[in-house]
Write a protein that holds these residues in place. Structure first.
Motif, short mmCIF file in Angstrom:
data_model
loop_
_atom_site.label_atom_id
_atom_site.label_comp_id
_atom_site.label_asym_id
_atom_site.label_seq_id
_atom_site.Cartn_x
_atom_site.Cartn_y
_atom_site.Cartn_z
N UNK A 57 5.51 -6.88 0.64
CA UNK A 57 4.49 -7.88 0.34
C UNK A 57 3.25 -7.70 1.20
N UNK A 58 3.46 -7.26 2.45
CA UNK A 58 2.35 -7.09 3.39
C UNK A 58 2.25 -5.64 3.84
N UNK A 59 1.04 -5.14 3.89
CA UNK A 59 0.83 -3.76 4.30
C UNK A 59 0.91 -3.63 5.82
N UNK A 60 1.56 -2.58 6.31
CA UNK A 60 1.65 -2.38 7.76
C UNK A 60 0.40 -1.71 8.31
N UNK A 89 -8.12 0.42 -3.50
CA UNK A 89 -7.65 -0.38 -2.37
C UNK A 89 -6.25 -0.93 -2.60
N UNK A 90 -5.91 -1.23 -3.84
CA UNK A 90 -4.58 -1.77 -4.14
C UNK A 90 -3.48 -0.75 -3.88
N UNK A 91 -3.82 0.53 -3.89
CA UNK A 91 -2.83 1.58 -3.69
C UNK A 91 -2.79 2.10 -2.25
N UNK A 92 -3.63 1.53 -1.41
CA UNK A 92 -3.61 1.94 0.00
C UNK A 92 -2.33 1.43 0.66
N UNK A 93 -1.63 2.30 1.39
CA UNK A 93 -0.34 1.94 1.97
C UNK A 93 -0.47 1.09 3.23
N UNK A 94 -1.61 1.18 3.91
CA UNK A 94 -1.78 0.51 5.19
C UNK A 94 -2.99 -0.39 5.17
N UNK A 95 -2.92 -1.46 5.94
CA UNK A 95 -4.09 -2.35 6.01
C UNK A 95 -5.16 -1.78 6.92
N UNK A 96 -4.75 -1.01 7.93
CA UNK A 96 -5.70 -0.41 8.86
C UNK A 96 -5.00 0.72 9.62
N UNK A 97 -5.78 1.43 10.42
CA UNK A 97 -5.26 2.55 11.20
C UNK A 97 -5.74 2.39 12.64
N UNK A 98 -4.82 2.57 13.57
CA UNK A 98 -5.16 2.66 14.99
C UNK A 98 -4.85 4.08 15.45
N UNK A 99 -5.84 4.72 16.04
CA UNK A 99 -5.73 6.12 16.44
C UNK A 99 -5.68 6.18 17.97
#
Length: 489
Positions: free
Chosen positions: A55-58, A93-103
């Motif tokens: 339900x929520x993107x990691x 955007x609906x197919x993006x697996x993650x909400x954001x990225x931390x590098x």
């Protein structure tokens, strides 16, 4: 069922010829950065099947050495990184697996931190009204999920991800360095990230030289002073060489030769002879100059190959275990305490009951418990391994893992592969530290069900991934053997 809130990968070395996530053209070792490697394609498909029902993107945490900036050029590394982003963070955007990225940069992509740090300082200057300017900061805040301080953006990465995308389909990518921390809502659990390079003494070289020159001074105790003294050395040797024109193109051959004595000695002899012809050392004739330079180069090479990656007896050698302990009980502990003090009343002034450390760098995945001074109980330590071939014989401790973390900071590891002699032995498994608690064991079982079906068989997409890994490792070993053979001719 627990949802995955964080996914961590490291040491993908995008753009490196010996990396199995970089595509090579058929029958040679020339890169094809405009297309994804079969392993990268398969890994991203497995990620999609693992995550898309949530339900929520990691959040994706990339824990260093993602873009290879020492052994290839920036454009090569950037294009392979784009192939990864196209699959996990597509334009839709609906197919993006993650909400954001931390590098979290490592040693091979340290320059990304340098550009982020400079961007951060420019923003500070722009908004500063005081006459006196503070020094640039050499570290970010640790506990980023508790709003102590938001990591800065990467000007390079943000513009890379915006390339060919519509405005509304951008996503946030932030750079934390050298450590990153997560604290649970009830303050009982903490997960710490560090790429892992500072557990090796060679990355403290400038601090060691300063201490030898000035014996009365103390070694730096905190993360920002450690980085401030050593960043130029790390950036030069491990994150700039691939961008150094024609010289940069030879760096990968030098790096690959370090583990092979005959090739290493031949290269050192060639370099020593060339340097002796170009420089003059007083009181030494040219023959002695050449021998002196060779001794110095061999000393530096021995320091590098004595590190944790090269030895095959254990996942960490004695020096690296001491370095890990020194980093955890020193700079990282100080940074954690500092951020907990800033949170103040919201944590009740208490130290987390359970701490987990996640790092990479060594290219040897493992899950082991450690006891560190001033950390309560066992600290479960997870290593994410790496995705490159470093010898033309299988190195059974080498491989890669993916770390998964749920909303209450339970941690488990998907062991994606370990190198082996037998092609049929490649098989994905779920691993945990022997000191994992009951909540973590439950989370691990839930993840296992996503990979293994009710008949105890590995699900199709993971089986295909293992097959692609086996094939890619075999090809990379053959190419590496040929390159080393050419160096010794």
């Amino acid at each position: 069922m627990s949802e995955i809130k964080f996914v961590s990968l490291s040491d993908m070395h995008f753009g490196q010829n010996s990396g199995i996530l970089t595509r090579l053209k058929t029958a040679n070792d020339i890169q094809d950065p405009l297309n994804a490697s079969p392993v990268l394609d398969s890994l991203c498909l497995c990620l999609r099947n693992l995550l898309e029902s949530q339900n929520n993107k990691p959040t994706l945490i990339l824990n260093g050495d993602i873009l290879e900036m020492a052994l290839t050029t920036t454009n090569q590394a950037a294009m392979v990184f784009e192939r990864f982003l196209e699959r996990v963070m597509p334009d839709d955007k609906d197919k993006q697996l993650f909400k954001d990225i931390i590098y979290v940069p490592g040693n091979h992509d340290h320059h990304l931190w340098e550009t982020a740090r400079e961007t951060q300082y420019v923003e500070f200057i722009r908004n500063s009204v005081d006459d006196f300017l503070d020094r640039p900061r050499h570290a970010t805040h640790l506990l980023i999920n508790r709003e102590i301080g938001k990591p800065p953006p990467s000007y390079f990465l943000e513009n890379l991800i915006r390339r060919k995308r519509q405005d509304e389909n951008w996503f946030d990518i932030r750079v934390a360095y050298p450590n990153l921390g997560l604290l649970s809502d009830d303050n009982s659990r903490c997960v710490l990230f560090h790429h892992g390079h500072f557990i090796e003494s060679i990355y403290h070289l400038m601090s060691d030289v300063m201490t030898m020159a000035f014996p009365d001074r103390e070694q730096p105790e905190n993360v920002w002073d450690t980085e401030a003294e050593n960043f130029a050395w790390i950036d030069f040797f491990w994150s700039a060489m691939g961008r150094s024109g024609q010289a940069g193109k030879k760096v990968e051959a030098i790096y690959e030769s370090l583990n092979h004595k005959k090739a290493r000695n031949k290269l050192i002899d060639n370099i020593s002879k060339s340097m002796a012809e170009k420089i003059n050392i007083p009181v030494l004739n040219e023959w002695l100059e050449e021998k002196t330079i060779a001794v110095l180069l061999k000393y530096i090479a021995e320091r590098i190959i004595s590190g944790v990656k090269s030895q095959q007896e254990d996942v960490l050698n004695d020096d690296s275990k001491k370095g890990l302990r020194a980093w955890m009980e020193g700079p990282l502990l100080l940074q954690l305490r500092r951020d907990l003090e800033k949170l103040g009343a919201s944590t009740g002034g208490t130290f987390p009951d359970k701490t987990t450390l996640i790092f990479g760098h060594t290219h040897k995945p493992f899950e082991e418990p450690y006891v560190f001074d001033n950390f309560p109980g066992w600290v479960n330590v997870y290593n994410t391994g790496g995705w490159v071939v470093e010898d033309f014989k299988p190195q059974k401790l080498h491989g890669a893992s993916m770390i998964l973390i749920d909303s209450t900071l339970n941690v488990t590891s998907i062991r994606l592969y370990n190198e082996t002699d037998n092609f049929e032995d490649y098989k994905v498994n779920v691993h945990q530290s022997p000191k994992a608690d009951e909540e973590e064991k439950k989370f691990s079982l839930e993840i296992e069900k996503k990979i293994i079906d009710k008949d105890k068989n590995i699900k199709a997409e993971w089986k295909v991934f293992s097959q692609e890994v086996g094939k890619a490792l075999l090809v990379r070993r053959k190419h590496l053997e040929a390159r080393i053979e050419r160096l010794t001719m």
